[in-house]
Scaffold this motif. Structure first.
Motif, short mmCIF file in Angstrom:
data_model
loop_
_atom_site.label_atom_id
_atom_site.label_comp_id
_atom_site.label_asym_id
_atom_site.label_seq_id
_atom_site.Cartn_x
_atom_site.Cartn_y
_atom_site.Cartn_z
N ARG A 155 0.83 -1.21 0.00
CA ARG A 155 0.00 0.00 0.00
C ARG A 155 0.86 1.26 0.00
NH1 ARG A 155 -5.44 -0.79 1.45
NH2 ARG A 155 -5.94 -2.94 2.04
N PHE A 156 2.12 1.15 0.46
CA PHE A 156 3.01 2.30 0.54
C PHE A 156 3.80 2.53 -0.75
CE2 PHE A 156 3.38 1.12 5.27
CZ PHE A 156 2.30 1.90 5.60
N TYR A 157 3.73 1.57 -1.70
CA TYR A 157 4.61 1.67 -2.86
C TYR A 157 3.87 2.27 -4.05
CZ TYR A 157 8.87 0.71 -5.41
OH TYR A 157 10.03 0.86 -6.13
N SER A 195 -7.04 -8.15 0.08
CA SER A 195 -6.45 -9.31 0.76
C SER A 195 -5.06 -9.60 0.22
CB SER A 195 -7.35 -10.54 0.59
OG SER A 195 -7.47 -10.90 -0.78
N GLY A 196 -4.84 -9.42 -1.09
CA GLY A 196 -3.51 -9.62 -1.65
C GLY A 196 -2.49 -8.70 -1.03
N TYR A 197 -2.90 -7.46 -0.76
CA TYR A 197 -2.01 -6.49 -0.13
C TYR A 197 -1.76 -6.83 1.34
CZ TYR A 197 -2.00 -3.14 -4.01
OH TYR A 197 -1.79 -2.52 -5.22
N ASP A 198 -2.79 -7.16 2.06
CA ASP A 198 -2.67 -7.29 3.51
C ASP A 198 -2.21 -8.67 3.97
OD1 ASP A 198 -3.47 -4.66 3.75
OD2 ASP A 198 -5.59 -5.17 3.96
N VAL A 212 11.03 5.57 3.98
CA VAL A 212 11.31 5.13 5.35
C VAL A 212 10.01 4.94 6.14
CG1 VAL A 212 11.55 7.41 6.42
CG2 VAL A 212 12.91 5.49 7.27
N GLN A 213 8.93 5.50 5.67
CA GLN A 213 7.61 5.26 6.25
C GLN A 213 7.33 3.76 6.38
OE1 GLN A 213 4.42 6.27 3.60
NE2 GLN A 213 2.87 6.39 5.22
N ASN A 214 7.80 2.97 5.39
CA ASN A 214 7.63 1.52 5.47
C ASN A 214 8.20 0.96 6.76
OD1 ASN A 214 6.74 0.09 2.66
ND2 ASN A 214 7.80 2.03 2.25
N SER A 215 9.43 1.35 7.07
CA SER A 215 10.08 0.84 8.27
C SER A 215 9.49 1.45 9.53
CB SER A 215 11.59 1.09 8.21
OG SER A 215 12.20 0.20 7.30
#
Length: 729
Positions: free
Chosen positions: A628-630, A647-650, A679-682
């Motif tokens: 979702r972040f990309y 569901s594929g994302y989560d 860096v939001q991902n991390s």
């Protein structure tokens, strides 16, 4: 001195010499060796053929004098015949970083003070140097983007402030082609962030063959959400952080609205070319006809690619080809037009990537290549011989060879012979090609061949100096093999300790990238990371890599099986491979670790969260933690949108599986200035781990981008990872 003393002295000298020789032959690799460039290979920098087909040029930089040279060599003799240009002989120019030649090779475009913007984009001060008159002309007073000669070499187009300009070199005047460019709103002539990253091009304007028209793309980013990054600066210089704000469309969000335009230099007019409302226009290319150009259009799901031919006089666009796939269609640079406007095109429609020949109206003339192997590079077409030159995996998916074939698909010839990876650079007239060969035991060897049958003419350059240097180190072979996992035969490599004893057991570190269409297992010589793996092997670790389902060069179905479920099958294959490795007597199944960068970090994080009964430790560098972040282009190509496939994302997001992280050791690393995988991902994952009271290690590198480099950064990072492995695996 008596005879006994002489003999004793000689014995001491001999013993000392023998010990020195033995010590030299068992030298161990250090991180300082790796990141100081100790193992760099010699290369033919910026190799290009000149139009006469008899000469080629390479770039050479003398650090001691800061002199950049473009040297000319004869294909026939191998001798250097001239210096095309040298920076210290150009008044008013101390050096240059980049160069390109005009089509007639009378002028050179030289870039200075070039600085990166994102992965592929740069800006700099550019000059035109006339090779005949020895005059130097600065194109603009400020830094510009993507300068390009017109085909006749009389003008240079470029982008400044999101607008297109061109400089007339004969009159020394500048014309502004567009006027509405505005940062974070309208871009003319260069791509936005997501096109640059995912469609792999920056310059979005193209001259026609006569230099009288420019076709270009315009991006309206008004509706695209903004992303901001804090930049912390240097201690003692920057009291307050600054902020970089740019448009970044995340999965499911609005893309820039892209449109196609044509500028006529004679009338100084712009025209918009009407197409069916496109989501993406990923390629723009003129034919050999100065009034006919092509544009490729993609729908948002990227499973329908259309090729249009546009008449520059009538401004009418004709649909000539539609390529469809149940998953997605890859965008390539293989489209090649012939003089009659027929064209070559590559497609996976028979299950493997092959070459097809189409007429101007889009009707199929013939399929040129076929078989259970893939074309991996389309080198070009020789009008004289009627032969196509290409690279393929016909000798195995980990290998590459160079071939030629007639346009009708007959009389295919293999032009390279040794097992490994071959890459060709052809002379302009297809008389010769320079072949670069490598395999797991051979660094790059450059040889000259005749293109007709691949006959070897001579060796140009090898890396024997590097091999001699490596003779002083304890180096283990990189063993290529396959492993049967989940019903598939997967490619793998393994590096064992130099004193490997099958009666002993060793810890195992697995590396993988795993992204769609990628390849980490190939018959090539050491990359920089391979030297790190050699260092770990010297310290008693086995290192292995497996290319699981979803990776490339083994056919369409193998690559696209992961559609709408990124991370699911790839993780299954890494877990199953680790278990099979653990069944080997010489591998300690209780000491298996995994690491990866970017997509590989996404995978290694999922591995330690979902399979910590298999993996004891994991390192993730710059990982995606939720798709979702990309960005839209990459993510939706494989996953469709989050709205369509939640569901594929989560289900495959590491954040979803934080609670399953019951044991094991995890190191998370990210650069705070990563414009690609934010860096939001991390940070989101860190917060989830903290709230779940899960202990782990993490490191943020201030202002570093997705590559996490600069100064001592890489040395520091690999020291960190080495220590983590030694302490936890």
């Amino acid at each position: 001195m008596n005879k006994l003393k002489i003999k004793l002295s000689l014995l001491v000298i001999l013993m000392t010499g023998s010990m020195t020789l033995l010590s030299a032959q068992t030298k161990e690799i250090s991180l300082e060796d790796i990141w100081s460039g100790e193992f760099s290979q010699e290369r033919m920098q910026n190799l290009q053929s000149l139009k006469d087909g008899e000469s080629y040029i390479v770039q050479d930089y003398d650090r001691s004098t800061q002199n950049m040279k473009i040297e000319v060599f004869s294909y026939k003799t191998g001798e250097k015949t001239a210096n095309l240009l040298t920076s210290n002989s150009i008044p008013g120019l101390s050096t240059f970083q980049t160069f390109s030649l005009s089509k007639d090779e009378t002028k050179a475009l030289l870039g200075t003070k070039v600085e990166p913007i994102f992965r592929r984009s740069t800006k700099g001060i550019y000059y035109v140097y006339d090779l005949k008159t020895k005059t130097l002309t600065q194109i603009d007073d400020v830094k510009i983007q993507s300068p390009a000669f017109s085909p006749n070499g009389k003008k240079v187009g470029y982008v400044k402030g999101n607008n297109i300009f061109y400089k007339n070199l004969e009159t020394n005047t500048t014309v502004k082609v567009t006027t509405d460019g505005e940062k974070n709103k309208i871009i003319n002539g260069v791509t936005d962030w997501v096109y640059e990253e995912e469609f792999a091009f920056v310059r979005a304007f193209e001259w026609n063959p006569g230099g009288t028209k420019i076709a270009y793309l315009k991006f309206d980013e008004s509706k695209v959400p903004e992303f901001s990054m804090d930049l912390y600066g240097i201690y003692g210089q920057d009291l307050y952080p600054t902020q970089e704000v740019f448009k970044y469309p995340k999965a499911g969000e609005d893309n820039a609205e892209v449109s196609l335009h044509l500028y006529d230099l004679d009338s100084n007019t712009n025209s918009k070319i009407n197409l069916e409302v496109p989501e993406y226009l990923p390629r723009l290319k003129w034919t050999e006809d100065e009034n006919l150009f092509s544009v490729q259009s993609l729908n948002r799901h990227q499973n329908e690619l259309k090729l249009y031919l546009v008449n520059a006089e009538t401004k009418a666009a004709s649909l000539v080809l539609t390529e469809k796939d149940d998953a997605y269609v890859d965008v390539t640079d293989d489209l090649t037009f012939l003089n009659n406007n027929s064209f070559f095109w590559t497609s996976e429609k028979d299950g493997w990537k092959h070459i097809y020949h189409y007429a101007e109206d889009g009707s199929l003339i013939n399929q040129v290549t076929s078989g259970a192997w893939e074309v991996t590079n389309f080198y070009g077409f020789d009008n004289k011989s009627g032969r196509i030159y290409f690279q393929s995996t016909e000798q195995g998916s980990v290998n590459r060879d160079v071939y030629s074939v007639l346009a009708n698909g007959r009389n295919k010839l293999r032009l390279t012979q040794k097992t490994g990876t071959h890459r060709a650079d052809f002379s302009a007239d297809y008389t010769y090609f320079v072949n670069t060969f490598t395999n797991t035991t051979t660094p790059a060897v450059y040889t000259l061949h005749k293109a007709k049958k691949g006959e070897l003419v001579r060796e140009i350059k090898d890396n024997s100096a590097l091999l001699n240097k490596l003779d002083n180190y304890t180096i283990s072979p990189k063993e290529l093999s396959t492993i049967n996992v989940n019903g598939y035969e997967l490619n793998t490599w393994m590096i064992k300790p130099p004193n490997f004893d099958p009666e002993k057991t060793y810890p195992l570190l697995m590396f993988q990238y795993s992204g769609p269409g990628s390849q980490s297992v190939s018959n090539t010589f050491f990359s920089t990371n391979d030297y790190w793996y050699q260092m770990l092997a010297q310290q008693g670790y086995i290192v292995a890599c497996v290319d699981g389902r979803g990776t490339g060069f083994k056919g369409r179905d193998f690559k696209k099986i992961t559609q709408e479920q990124l991370g699911k099958y790839e993780l299954e294959d890494q877990i199953s491979s680790a278990k099979l490795f653990g069944e080997r007597d010489y591998i300690n199944a209780d000491r298996i670790g995994i690491w990866g960068w970017s997509y590989g970090g996404f995978m290694s994080t999922n591995a330690i969260f979902q399979a910590n009964d298999v993996f004891k430790a994991a390192i993730a560098v710059a990982p995606v933690t939720s798709w979702r972040f990309y960005d839209t282009v990459y993510t939706e190509r494989y996953m469709t949108t989050p709205q369509e496939n939640p569901s594929g994302y989560d289900d495959n997001s590491p954040i979803t599986h934080v609670d399953e992280f019951d044991k094991g050791n995890y190191l998370l690393v990210h650069g705070s200035g990563d414009d690609n995988v934010h860096v939001q991902n991390s940070m989101q994952l860190i917060e989830a781990l903290v709230q779940a009271n899960k202990q782990f290690d993490w490191r943020i590198y201030p202002d570093k981008n997705h590559g996490i480099y600069g100064g001592n950064t890489r040395l520091h990072l690999y020291t960190l990872m080495t220590n983590f492995i030694k302490e936890n695996l």
